[in-house]
Design an enzyme around this catalytic site. Structure first.
Site, PDB file in Angstrom:
ATOM      1  N   TYR A 267      11.364  37.531  15.618  1.00  0.00           N
ATOM      2  CA  TYR A 267      11.331  37.316  16.929  1.00  0.00           C
ATOM      3  C   TYR A 267      10.092  36.787  17.372  1.00  0.00           C
ATOM      4  O   TYR A 267       8.705  36.681  16.824  1.00  0.00           O
ATOM      5  CB  TYR A 267      11.642  38.567  17.960  1.00  0.00           C
ATOM      6  N   CYS A 268      10.051  35.831  18.457  1.00  0.00           N
ATOM      7  CA  CYS A 268       8.572  35.418  19.094  1.00  0.00           C
ATOM      8  C   CYS A 268       9.006  35.166  20.543  1.00  0.00           C
ATOM      9  O   CYS A 268       9.940  35.916  21.124  1.00  0.00           O
ATOM     10  CB  CYS A 268       8.498  33.838  18.472  1.00  0.00           C
ATOM     11  N   THR A 269       8.020  34.203  21.154  1.00  0.00           N
ATOM     12  CA  THR A 269       8.288  34.503  22.716  1.00  0.00           C
ATOM     13  C   THR A 269       9.585  33.670  23.555  1.00  0.00           C
ATOM     14  O   THR A 269      10.272  34.181  23.980  1.00  0.00           O
ATOM     15  CB  THR A 269       7.135  33.624  23.437  1.00  0.00           C
TER      16      THR A 269
ATOM     17  N   GLY B 163      11.447  31.502  20.984  1.00  0.00           N
ATOM     18  CA  GLY B 163      12.394  31.051  19.748  1.00  0.00           C
ATOM     19  C   GLY B 163      11.925  29.987  18.987  1.00  0.00           C
ATOM     20  O   GLY B 163      12.163  30.002  17.723  1.00  0.00           O
TER      21      GLY B 163
ATOM     22  N   ILE C 139      12.003  36.754  23.241  1.00  0.00           N
ATOM     23  CA  ILE C 139      11.702  37.816  24.214  1.00  0.00           C
ATOM     24  C   ILE C 139      12.363  37.502  25.488  1.00  0.00           C
ATOM     25  O   ILE C 139      12.755  38.085  26.173  1.00  0.00           O
ATOM     26  CB  ILE C 139      10.324  38.271  24.174  1.00  0.00           C
TER      27      ILE C 139
END
Length: 349
Positions: free
Chosen positions: A200-202, A204, A229
């Protein structure tokens, strides 16, 4: 008729006053898309004209490989903005990720730049298939994966982002840049190729490249949180799901963060009391990003150290001389120093 310039021409003070005088609300959004763009510069100029007319503010990177955009749009022009995006074949129906918290202005100006890549990763993209990405997971599917003992969860963000908020049980690589992080992740996961890797990241975009990078290196079961997220926060709220994210989500705009969980996971870099308040040092010659509690903000006048505090008390002309290198006594003027790890320097001040 004289054409408007295709770049901002106003000072920060003027831009701030203009923003404060607005009598309408703005919506902060982000979106990205990997797609081949034949003429990034021409597209950049066209977008600037159209978005400036709509009052859009933000930071947008365009490259031959696609677009990465964080911006805020006047609510009364939001549909016109959506229609304009959909009129571009390469971007039609691109999903928007809408901020979950609007507690301060996110951008002061419209800044659209052409770059070699939309995210600096240091990779030679022709060395592997960048379209062979991990399986996208909804928030509900993501939560289900996290309940499995066969899942390894990886945070694909810089450590100053994960420091203030992250998913429970995630591996948190201690990197300063995405470029540094990819080989770090590969090393952390070398003995876990039989596991299901969930990333996961901020928003995508970093997972798109990171998941393809892992698959290129022999990982078969790779998954990624769709929309990152930001989308996760919206979906759990909409569907009434349990949130497995703790703390705050770091964002790359004027807000710096948005609350998702109520927990405070990090410490003030100066006194080590609990705090998740990211700020930039008030000394323009330093401007380093760090975590500072309200008490230390008052004690240090918003600076990262006594040295920077003493510098901002000098006449502005003297500060400018120091920044130009005519008087260099402050180690914080070194542009090569990476901002998140310097908190060790603050302790003891």
């Amino acid at each position: 008729m004289k054409r408007k310039p295709l770049h901002n021409i106003y000072s920060k003070d003027i831009l701030r006053k203009k923003l404060e005088s607005e009598n309408f609300h703005r919506t902060t959004i982000s979106f990205y898309k990997y797609v081949i763009l034949e003429d990034p510069q021409a597209l950049r100029n066209s977008l600037y004209r159209n978005w400036d007319d709509l009052g859009v503010l933000g930071r947008i990177y365009i490259a031959r490989e696609g677009i990465n955009a964080q911006l805020c749009v006047p609510e009364h022009n939001f549909q016109a903005f959506r229609d304009q995006i959909d009129s571009i074949p390469e971007f039609k129906n691109v999903p928007f990720k809408i901020a979950v918290e609007e507690n301060s202005p996110s951008f002061l100006k419209l800044d659209i730049r052409v770059r070699s890549k939309i995210v600096a990763d240091g990779l030679e993209d022709d060395s592997f298939d960048v379209t062979n990405v991990g399986v996208h997971l909804s928030a509900e599917e993501f939560n289900q994966k996290l309940d499995s003992s066969n899942t390894v969860l990886v945070d694909v963000r810089n450590h100053y982002e994960s420091e203030i908020g992250h998913f429970e049980g995630a591996l948190l690589p201690q990197s300063d840049t995405f470029r540094e992080e990819l080989p770090l992740i590969l090393d952390l996961l070398q003995d876990k190729k039989d596991k299901e890797i969930v990333m996961y990241c901020t928003g995508g975009i970093r997972c798109e490249k990171a998941s393809a990078y892992l698959k290129h290196h022999g990982f078969q079961n790779v998954y990624q949180l769709h929309g990152g997220i930001i989308s996760y926060a919206s979906e759990i709220k909409e569907k009434g799901l349990d949130s497995k994210f703790k703390g705050k989500n770091f964002v790359f705009d004027g807000r710096l963060q948005e609350a998702i969980g109520e927990e405070i996971l990090s410490e003030c870099h100066q006194c080590e009391n609990r705090s998740d308040r990211h700020v930039n040092c008030a000394n323009p010659g330093c401007h380093i990003l760090f975590i500072q509690c309200e008490s230390c903000a008052e004690k240090f006048d918003g600076c990262c150290s006594e040295e920077c505090k003493s510098i901002i008390s000098l006449p502005v002309s003297e500060q400018k001389k120091m920044r130009k290198g005519k008087t260099v006594s402050n180690q914080h003027f070194s542009k090569s120093r990476i901002r998140p790890k310097v908190f060790e320097l603050y302790k003891g001040h």
